[in-house]
Scaffold this active site. Structure first.
Site, short mmCIF file in Angstrom:
data_model
loop_
_atom_site.label_atom_id
_atom_site.label_comp_id
_atom_site.label_asym_id
_atom_site.label_seq_id
_atom_site.Cartn_x
_atom_site.Cartn_y
_atom_site.Cartn_z
N GLY A 57 4.18 5.15 -2.05
CA GLY A 57 4.88 3.89 -2.31
C GLY A 57 4.26 3.14 -3.48
CG ASP A 93 -3.41 7.47 4.38
OD1 ASP A 93 -2.28 7.24 3.90
OD2 ASP A 93 -3.66 7.39 5.59
CB THR A 111 -0.92 1.16 -0.24
OG1 THR A 111 -0.11 0.66 0.84
CG2 THR A 111 -2.36 1.19 0.24
CG ASP A 160 -2.66 1.44 5.29
OD1 ASP A 160 -2.94 1.53 4.08
OD2 ASP A 160 -1.69 2.03 5.80
NE ARG A 202 3.13 3.81 5.22
CZ ARG A 202 4.01 4.64 4.68
NH1 ARG A 202 4.58 5.56 5.41
NH2 ARG A 202 4.30 4.58 3.39
#
Ligand code: ADP
Ligand code: F6P
Length: 323
Positions: free
Chosen positions: A11, A103, A126, A130, A172
């Site tokens: 993304g 990741d 991102t 996360d 997410r």
């Protein structure tokens, strides 16, 4: 090492362009040639790879999106796809790679390293924040500011109509974007995947707020919350309580666009400089992370092995201040 590649993958996130610029300019500073790879691993397989010089990245430090474009690529998940991609890099004499992404993209980089010996360094890009091994990812700060601005705007109309609004933000499976933008926007409650909140608890909290004189309320919900998102929870609240006239706003991809904040531009710039230095030091299979004021190199496996979580103390801050 004489030639390196740079790509954005997964993304997109605001600040990716500042990251590309930093890699290209610092590589040039150190006498390396740089190639831009379009559309992530998809472009790598297809050979959409072209030289990038310092002037090609002029004026992009403040531009959202990514000039290299980005994509998700199933072919690269299979060994034949990766063989094709590695052959494209070998054809151009590219020995090192900077992968700007999440990741998933790092799993791909790890394989390029272990299967074909290509030196790979990751940069965390991102909005979700996360990724393990770094306090912040490129794009998070811009996304939380965009979400906060949206919450502020919705508060105006919520207050005018004495309404309850459920606002869904991205992230997410992480509640980081929701937690920070919710506290910054003064949300009455914030629902995150990291903490169980039942509809009954939420209704109870809304009732308490109304008893204490609140005429409108804003509930921020992380898209990954167990309820299934803002639309589902708003429907349940309407069905099970007197709060029937509520409204739902899903901020969605608005959070992914726009000019990066100063924080994201500087983070991307610092990480890009460090990523090129790492390749010159012979490093591979690592990611650049930030810890406090310091740039660190962490194993790529840490990125997906250790998820970055928000400080649990923030749950209490949100709870105390939302009454
Ligand atoms: P992000 O990097 O934002 O987490 P994705 O999870 O979509 O995004 O991953 C981006 C791309 O990385 C995938 O489309 C795929 O090409 C590659 N990738 C992800 N996981 C793997 C894997 N286990 N092995 C090889 N390549 C992978
Ligand atoms: O990882 C970034 C992110 O924006 C998540 O917050 C969201 O769940 C996902 O990507 C959306 O992906 P897509 O752009 O493919 O709809």
């Amino acid at each position: 090492m004489k030639r390196i590649g740079v790509m954005t993958s997964g993304g997109d996130a605001p600040g990716m362009n500042a990251a590309v610029r930093a890699v290209v300019r610092s590589a040039d500073y150190h006498g390396l040639e740089v190639f831009g790879i379009e559309r992530g691993y998809k472009g790598m397989i297809e050979g959409a790879i072209h030289p990038l010089g310092p002037r090609d990245v002029s004026g992009i430090v403040g531009r959202g999106g990514t000039i290299l474009h980005t994509a998700r690529c199933l072919e690269f998940m299979q060994r034949p796809g990766r063989e094709q991609a590695a052959a494209q890099l070998a054809k151009l004499g590219i020995e090192g790679l900077v992968v700007i992404g999440g990741d998933g993209s790092y799993h791909g980089a790890e394989k390029l390293h272990s299967e074909f010996g290509i030196h790979c360094i990751g940069m965390p890009g991102t909005i979700d924040n996360d990724i393990g091994g770094t306090d912040y990812t490129i794009g998070f700060d811009t996304a939380i500011n965009t979400a906060m601005e949206a919450i502020d705007r919705i508060r105006d109309t919520a207050a005018s109509h004495d309404r309850i609004f459920f606002i869904e933000v991205m992230g997410r499976s992480s509640g980081y974007v929701a937690m920070i933008s919710g506290i910054a926007g003064g949300a009455e409650d914030i629902l995150v995947p990291e903490k169980h909140t039942s509809v009954d608890d939420l209704i109870e909290r809304l009732r308490n707020g109304h008893k204490r004189g609140k005429k409108s309320s804003i509930i921020v919900i992380a898209e990954g919350h167990e309820s299934g998102g803002a639309t589902a929870i708003a429907a349940q609240v309407a069905e099970q309580s007197e709060f029937k006239d509520n409204r739902v706003t899903v901020i969605g991809h608005l959070q992914r666009g726009g000019a990066p904040t100063a924080f994201d531009r500087v983070l991307a710039s610092r990480m890009g400089v460090r990523a090129v230095e790492a390749l010159l030091e012979g490093e591979s299979g690592k990611m650049v992370g930030v810890s406090g004021q310091n740039m660190l190199l962490r194993p790529l496996a840490e990125a997906w092995g250790l998820r970055t979580l928000f400080d649990p103390g923030l749950l209490r801050v949100a709870h105390v201040l939302g009454v």
